[in-house]
Design an enzyme around this catalytic site. Structure first.
Site, PDB file in Angstrom:
ATOM      1  N   GLU A 147       0.856  -1.184   0.000  1.00 56.66           N
ATOM      2  CA  GLU A 147       0.000   0.000   0.000  1.00 56.66           C
ATOM      3  C   GLU A 147       0.893   1.235   0.000  1.00 56.66           C
ATOM      4  OE1 GLU A 147      -4.136   1.441   2.157  1.00 56.66           O
ATOM      5  OE2 GLU A 147      -3.201  -0.459   2.678  1.00 56.66           O
ATOM      6  N   GLU A 186      -2.261   0.546  13.556  1.00 52.86           N
ATOM      7  CA  GLU A 186      -3.466   0.863  12.781  1.00 52.86           C
ATOM      8  C   GLU A 186      -4.730   0.500  13.546  1.00 52.86           C
ATOM      9  OE1 GLU A 186      -5.117   0.028   8.255  1.00 52.86           O
ATOM     10  OE2 GLU A 186      -3.647  -1.331   9.134  1.00 52.86           O
TER      11      GLU A 186
END
Length: 869
Positions: A473, A742
């Site tokens: 990502e 996260e």
């Protein structure tokens, strides 16, 4: 010697700025004074061209009556390309003192028009070297300098890909992963290098190595490459200036030669394979035999998109030593760096020819102590080195970076008897921003949280503000960046970093005002509240932190277009209730199987609509757009009224019973004054009833503690911060985290992991609590009446007694500001230091003015105190 000194000069935030295409750079300086309360009353700037002879300066501002010392635009003649400008400053203060001239600094212009490029974009001839081949390309050019009277030499270079330059066998510059990542189809940065010391009379050679990088390499989780083009290329132009003023220009063209070399494979996600046996010794030196090399060909790429380097370069900023070698239960040999970091491993080895060493990178070990890569998804993060067998060999990857704490090592000689730690170094890589802020308090767990915030920023501010640095990502998610911006701008000077990124946001914004989810935009997804609002929030954050009006002026059209886009959505002019939105992403009150929290998306969209509209209103006022200021001011009022009609009940309660719904209603000032106390009380009860645990996601978390502290519940906010059990900020600290996670439960209490689908252990969004820590615990913030810390608010909240001290040091554009409070018995001692030419408003909670001493004197007698009450 004057006791009033101007020092710390910068142009466009940087000292000795080598290469800029900003035609009116802004000059800043700081003051030193031996008298308290010193304020500048006037300044004088001189600029000289080409040398430091200020007797023939090209611009002399004369004495300007002003207290301004930050971001003063150069107002002399139009600058020339490739020219160095020296500047100096003197100042006057309110005590009638005149300083000596400051030390001299300089900036140097780059190429100020596309027509000045003589170089061509070149790539290996496609008939000889397959343009899609994985190995990095080598390109070279030998040339003779019959004259040794070299005064200066500059290279202006960039690539369609990522590149390294070499001159006479030496690497040029210390930048990594140049030219960085921009919206290449609209903007490509080029770099400027001073190579005067590397040239010699006689034979010379230039070399360039180029790999895929962001331009051509794999980006995103859908295994897509060639987002910007399908061929790598370089553009190199060197100007050599001789003593008589003449120039020699060496530029990339068809005369350059090409080959491949030892870098067999290099991708940002997947790592690098390097076969040292294929090194071409001396390939960037004049005497190298190049007859076997192929020709190059020209590519038709744009020059109009070229811009001089805007962001600070990406560099190796720290060297880490591994702390231990682990033998896992599954038998792997693993290095522990002791810190989740971003960068690369430098390897030193003496081994037989053909020895293959494999380094595989990961963030965590599993609950059994085994090497774990599930959360990396399809990113390989693997580096392979094949030895040439010639003494001690040293290698670090050229064109990739990894996010890791742990490194599995395979193939190292005699590995079964243990790895020599001295053979490995971790090189930390990120945009080389100036560190500005330091925070510390009496709780070591909170101090570790602050370190995690800083390390998360370092790892994810690698030319763009990425969401994570390890999996497939690593994209510039707008939502993550906007919620974290204020925290980021405390820790580091992020003005050049965000200025460059905002220009890409504007470049990728559509004509209807749509703003993408990620910048640079490779996902083709647009328009989510809180994400796309980076278009307004971040320019305003830069103005608030640095007093930078130019960035507001640059982005103003983009900011307006975004708000106008929202207004045009759906049937309701003031409530954005159409389209896809991420909402309160990853909130713990989400439905099973959903990433979106329980707070209705339309509450989030309406709240951010109001916020962005108010920002545009305020920017319009600052920039003198009075009609816009009235228009957006009235629009903001109607949006807030519509929000109350839609989401606040008649008896003054928030319709959605989530923590985030209450937080945004309070912090975004969307409720009537009569209802604020009740809504704040309801939020406080939600936290207390949940045993001081949060349930917020990406939208609510950054503002949760502000909502409590600003409405009479600071003690609850502090208890929330100090909560150690899941879910909380300190839960990850208790599990050994060295960066921000996260997910609140990236590692669960039983040691198992959250889903591999999306479980980064270096993801800075929840680190946005740092802004509250600095402003509310330490009590340090810029004052809205004097943005950029021209006026400073020192307003610590030490109520509750759970912390014994807190301190902040911050390098403002005016100089170092410090504040510290500490309990001494039942009294509070507060120390504050502010730079010359600034003022501070200090609020001492619970104190009586006649009982406060300053430097052992009453406030009425203390030097430097302007007023008190």
């Amino acid at each position: 010697m004057s006791s009033l000194i101007a020092y710390g000069l910068t142009a466009e935030y940087r000292s000795q700025l080598l290469g800029t295409d900003v035609k009116r750079p802004r000059i800043s300086w700081k003051l030193k004074s031996d008298r308290k309360g010193t304020l500048q009353t006037a300044y004088r700037i001189q600029v000289a061209e080409g040398d430091a002879d200020f007797e023939s300066s090209i611009w002399d501002s004369g004495r300007v009556a002003s207290e301004e010392s930050v971001l003063i635009p150069y107002a002399g003649p139009e600058p020339s390309s490739r020219t160095r400008y020296f500047y100096r400053v003197k100042v006057w203060d309110q005590f009638g003192r005149e300083s000596e001239w400051s030390e001299i600094d300089w900036w140097e212009t780059a190429l100020l028009s596309a027509e000045e490029w003589q170089a061509h974009w070149i790539s290996p001839e496609s008939q000889a070297i397959d343009p899609t081949a994985e190995p990095a390309f080598l390109l070279r050019k030998s040339f003779d300098l019959s004259r040794g009277d070299i005064v200066s030499a500059r290279i202006y270079a960039t690539a369609a890909g990522v590149y390294e330059l070499y001159l006479n066998g030496a690497k040029v510059g210390d930048e990594e992963l140049a030219p960085g990542w921009t919206s290449y189809n609209k903007r490509i940065q080029y770099q400027i290098y001073d190579v005067t010391a590397l040239l010699r009379e006689g034979g010379n050679a230039l070399g360039a190595m180029v790999a895929n990088g962001w331009y051509k390499g794999r980006l995103g989780w859908e295994n897509k490459s060639n987002h910007y083009g399908d061929r790598r290329a370089v553009l190199v132009q060197m100007h050599i200036r001789h003593r008589d003023g003449s120039e020699t220009v060496i530029a990339s063209d068809e005369s350059w030669k090409a080959a491949t070399g030892p870098v067999l494979f290099s991708e940002l996600y997947d790592g690098e394979t390097y076969d040292a046996r294929l090194e071409r010794k001396g390939w960037s030196e004049a005497a190298f035999e190049e007859s076997s090399w192929s020709s190059t060909e020209l590519l038709d790429l744009s020059y109009s998109r070229l811009v001089a380097q805007e962001n600070v370069p990406t560099r190796v900023t720290e060297i880490m030593k591994p702390v231990s070698v682990i033998r896992t239960p599954e038998g792997d040999t693993v290095l522990d760096m002791g810190q989740n970091m971003v960068g690369r491993i430098r390897l030193s080895i003496q081994a037989p020819e053909g020895t293959k060493i494999t380094l595989t990178h990961a963030e965590v070990l599993d609950k059994h102590g085994n090497f774990y890569r599930g959360n990396i998804r399809t990113a390989k993060q693997t580096v392979v080195y094949i030895a040439k067998g010639e003494g001690v060999e040293t290698y670090a990857p050229h064109f990739t970076f990894q996010g890791f704490r742990y490194v599995k090592v395979e193939g190292f000689p005699d590995q079964i008897n243990g790895l020599p730690l001295e053979a490995f170094e971790g090189e930390v890589i990120h945009s080389d921003m100036q560190k500005t802020g330091v925070f510390e308090c009496s709780d070591d767990r909170v101090n570790q949280l602050q370190r995690n915030i800083v390390w998360g920023q370092r790892g994810n501010f690698l030319d763009v503000p990425t969401d994570c640095p390890q999996r497939d990502e690593r994209l510039g998610w707008t939502g993550d960046a906007q919620v974290f911006a204020a925290t980021a701008l405390f820790n580091y000077n992020g003005a050049p970093f965000f200025t460059k990124w905002l220009r890409d946001l504007k470049a990728d914004q559509l004509s209807d005002g749509s703003v993408p989810f990620v910048v640079p935009n490779i996902l083709q997804g647009y328009n989510s509240a809180a994400w796309s609002d980076a278009a307004t929030v971040i320019p305003w954050a830069l103005y608030f932190s640095y007093g930078d009006k130019r960035i507001l002026a640059e982005q103003y059209g983009s900011m307006k277009a975004w708000v106008d886009f929202i207004r045009n959505q759906g049937e309701h002019e003031h409530i954005w209730n159409t389209g896809f939105h991420f909402g309160d992403w990853l909130a713990l009150d989400a439905k099973e199987g959903s990433y979106m929290g329980a707070t209705p998306n339309h509450m989030v969209t309406a709240a951010y609509f109001a916020l962005s509209t108010r920002i545009v209103r305020d920017a319009a006022r600052l920039l003198g757009h009075e009609e816009d200021a009235v228009y957006y001011g009235e629009l903001a009022e109607r949006i807030a009224a519509a929000y109350r009609d839609e989401f606040i009940t008649p008896n003054g309660r928030v319709a959605a019973q989530t923590q985030t719904a209450h937080v945004i209603a309070l912090v975004f000032d969307l409720v009537e004054p009569k209802d604020r106390q009740r809504i704040a009380r309801d939020l406080n009860e939600m936290i207390v009833d949940n045993d001081y645990h949060l349930t917020t996601g990406f939208v609510g978390t950054p503002f949760l503690c502000f909502a409590l502290s600003d409405n009479g519940y600071h003690e609850t906010a502090v208890k929330l911060l100090l909560q150690q059990t899941y879910p909380s900020w300190l839960y990850s600290v208790s599990k050994g985290a060295t960066t921000i996670w996260e997910h609140w439960d990236g590692i669960k209490p039983d040691g198992s992991f959250w889903s591999d689908d999306m479980n980064s252990f270096n993801h800075y969004a929840y680190g946005a609590v740092g802004d509250w820590m600095y402003r509310k615990i330490a009590g340090f913030a810029p004052d809205a009446r004097g943005p950029g810390y021209k006026k400073i608010r020192i307003e610590p909240d030490y109520t509750g007694g759970r912390l014994q001290y807190a301190r902040v040091s911050y390098e403002t554009m005016y100089g170092t500001a410090k504040t510290e409070w500490t309990f001494i018995g039942d009294k509070i001692e507060l120390t504050a230091e502010i730079p010359a030419n600034t003022t501070a408003f200090i609020l001492l909670r619970g104190a009586m003015a006649d009982q406060v001493l300053c430097c052992e004197a009453d406030l009425s007698d203390a030097e430097g105190i302007v007023s008190f009450r």
